[in-house]
Scaffold this motif. Sequence first.
Motif, PDB file in Angstrom:
ATOM      1  N   CYS A 202      -4.262   7.378   0.465  1.00 16.72           N
ATOM      2  CA  CYS A 202      -5.244   7.343   1.367  1.00 16.72           C
ATOM      3  C   CYS A 202      -5.213   6.476   2.701  1.00 16.72           C
ATOM      4  O   CYS A 202      -4.124   5.635   2.751  1.00 16.72           O
ATOM      5  CB  CYS A 202      -6.330   6.536   0.449  1.00 16.72           C
ATOM      6  N   VAL A 203      -5.749   6.736   3.656  1.00 13.03           N
ATOM      7  CA  VAL A 203      -5.688   6.049   4.985  1.00 13.03           C
ATOM      8  C   VAL A 203      -6.304   4.616   4.597  1.00 13.03           C
ATOM      9  O   VAL A 203      -5.643   3.787   5.392  1.00 13.03           O
ATOM     10  CB  VAL A 203      -6.288   6.621   5.843  1.00 13.03           C
ATOM     11  N   CYS A 204      -6.969   4.440   3.732  1.00 20.40           N
ATOM     12  CA  CYS A 204      -7.593   3.252   3.327  1.00 20.40           C
ATOM     13  C   CYS A 204      -6.349   2.489   2.265  1.00 20.40           C
ATOM     14  O   CYS A 204      -5.424   2.933   2.132  1.00 20.40           O
ATOM     15  CB  CYS A 204      -8.903   3.404   2.595  1.00 20.40           C
ATOM     16  N   LYS A 205      -6.614   1.206   1.791  1.00 20.99           N
ATOM     17  CA  LYS A 205      -5.982   0.469   0.997  1.00 20.99           C
ATOM     18  C   LYS A 205      -6.773   0.429  -0.377  1.00 20.99           C
ATOM     19  O   LYS A 205      -7.644  -0.382  -0.627  1.00 20.99           O
ATOM     20  CB  LYS A 205      -5.640  -0.931   1.547  1.00 20.99           C
TER      21      LYS A 205
ATOM     22  N   ASP B 145      -0.437   4.342  -1.602  1.00 15.43           N
ATOM     23  CA  ASP B 145      -1.218   5.405  -1.876  1.00 15.43           C
ATOM     24  C   ASP B 145      -1.218   6.306  -0.851  1.00 15.43           C
ATOM     25  O   ASP B 145      -0.785   6.392   0.272  1.00 15.43           O
ATOM     26  CB  ASP B 145      -2.699   4.787  -2.356  1.00 15.43           C
TER      27      ASP B 145
ATOM     28  N   ASP C 114       0.870  -1.107   0.022  1.00 15.30           N
ATOM     29  CA  ASP C 114       0.100  -0.013  -0.140  1.00 15.30           C
ATOM     30  C   ASP C 114       0.892   1.275   0.129  1.00 15.30           C
ATOM     31  O   ASP C 114       1.527   1.500   0.919  1.00 15.30           O
ATOM     32  CB  ASP C 114      -0.841  -0.086   1.232  1.00 15.30           C
TER      33      ASP C 114
END
Length: 504
Positions: free
Chosen positions: A441-444, A439, A437
């Motif tokens: 973003c705090v997400c994946k 990116d 990961d």
Amino acid sequence: MLFQPAMLLGGLLLVLAAVTAAQRRGQAAGGRRQTHRVQHGQCSYTFVLPEPDPCPMEPEAFGGSNSLQRDLPASGLHLGEWRAQRVRQLEKMLENNTQWLQKLEQSIQMNLRSEMAQAQQHVGQNQTAAMLELGTSLVNQTTAQTRKLTAMEAQVLNQTSRMEIQMLETSLSTNKLEKQLLLQGHLLHRLQGRNSALETRLQALETQQQAQMASLQDQRERLRGLLSHQSSALASLQHGLRAANSNSSFLQHQQRQLVEFMQRLMHIMTQNQDQSHRPASLRTPERVFQDCAEIQHSGINVSGVYTIHVANMTEPLKVFCDMEAEGGGWTLIQRRQDGSVNFQQNWKGYKEGFGDPAGEHWLGNEVVHQLTQRTAYSLRIELRDWEGHETSAQYEHFQLGSEEQMYSLSLRGNKDSATQKNSLAPQGTKFSTRDTDNDNCVCKCAQMMSGGWWFDACGLSNLNGIYYPARHHMRKLNGIRWHYFRGPSYSLRATRMMLRPVDD
Ligand SMILES: [Ca+2]
């Protein structure tokens, strides 16, 4: 009150004594009538009594102090006659006294009667008054007592009514409780009935179950025997399968070698044909191509799969060369067209590449990095939707960083044919896969959007998303997206990404 007549009688006797004395004095006075008054209380009694004849003078012979001697007759009379005369006189006196006494008695009786009547009346009045007083006091006391009694009676009545109400309430609650008890008794009775029925059923089921268990045990024993048979058969089958697999992989390997051999043979034959047509002085030695542009420069203008040798790469690489679009000489690095290849790959897969260059494939980040670090390349992206529309985007300068730089993107000169807007990714965006990961973003994003791509947070495009077939391509955020062509949730039908040196 009764002592008054007695006192009166006593007084009368005294009067009689006084009268007798007076008679004696009267006799001394000589043959006259005298009145006598007797005062008794408020009453006065007047008696008129006849005066007795004066007694003859006592003979001197019989003088002396003795009275009996004075009663003796005169010396001229005989003693016998004198005595008789004296007796007669006395009798007469007695008779007179008796009559007088009778009259006195009568008058006294008369007076007594009236007095007695008055006294009785008085006494009666007094008694009546006393009785009235007593009666009034008694009536007063009685009324007071009656009031108290009525008050007490009222209290008692109140208490009694309260007690009655309480009794009524108690009886009502008792009735309710009795009803409830009866209901519960009925329920208990029913439950007991059901319980007994259930017990009988349970017993029947138990017996049935025991029988079934016995039969099951028999079956289990049989199954065990069968299982042992089958496991031995399975082991033999697995052995056979393993042998078949090894045969199959061997055959596949042989097929692959045969195809490569055929391709090489074809290549050599074309080169030989070219060289045989040319004069000997113009014949060139066998060349090694870095990319499709070089192949095109060598005179090949047919699109297809060719072998190139990229610098710093040990193995030769098969690539698809497009010799038609925008003048040709394009080396394909990505193609989607039918969903035949799984693009859900991890970091290593995207680094080394996967798929078939003749069909769907990803050439590999490492090859692209090695190519684009040698010389400046431009990038062309071709897109097609399910309605038959096509578009393309071109970037004048495209370069991919090393693996240490997470294959970060370097772009310049966007030439989006329709919008002139960049849907790919911002400058410097790193490559991310589901297991790496990188990116913003705090997400994946790679896990959410699927595939591997230069996800920002999470960006406007992903040409390596899930391939959705026709009629399933709408409202798919994890599909093949290009924002400035068909929006954020439209999954495209076909894509191609290709490189060509800027010099061309
Ligand atoms: Ca992240």
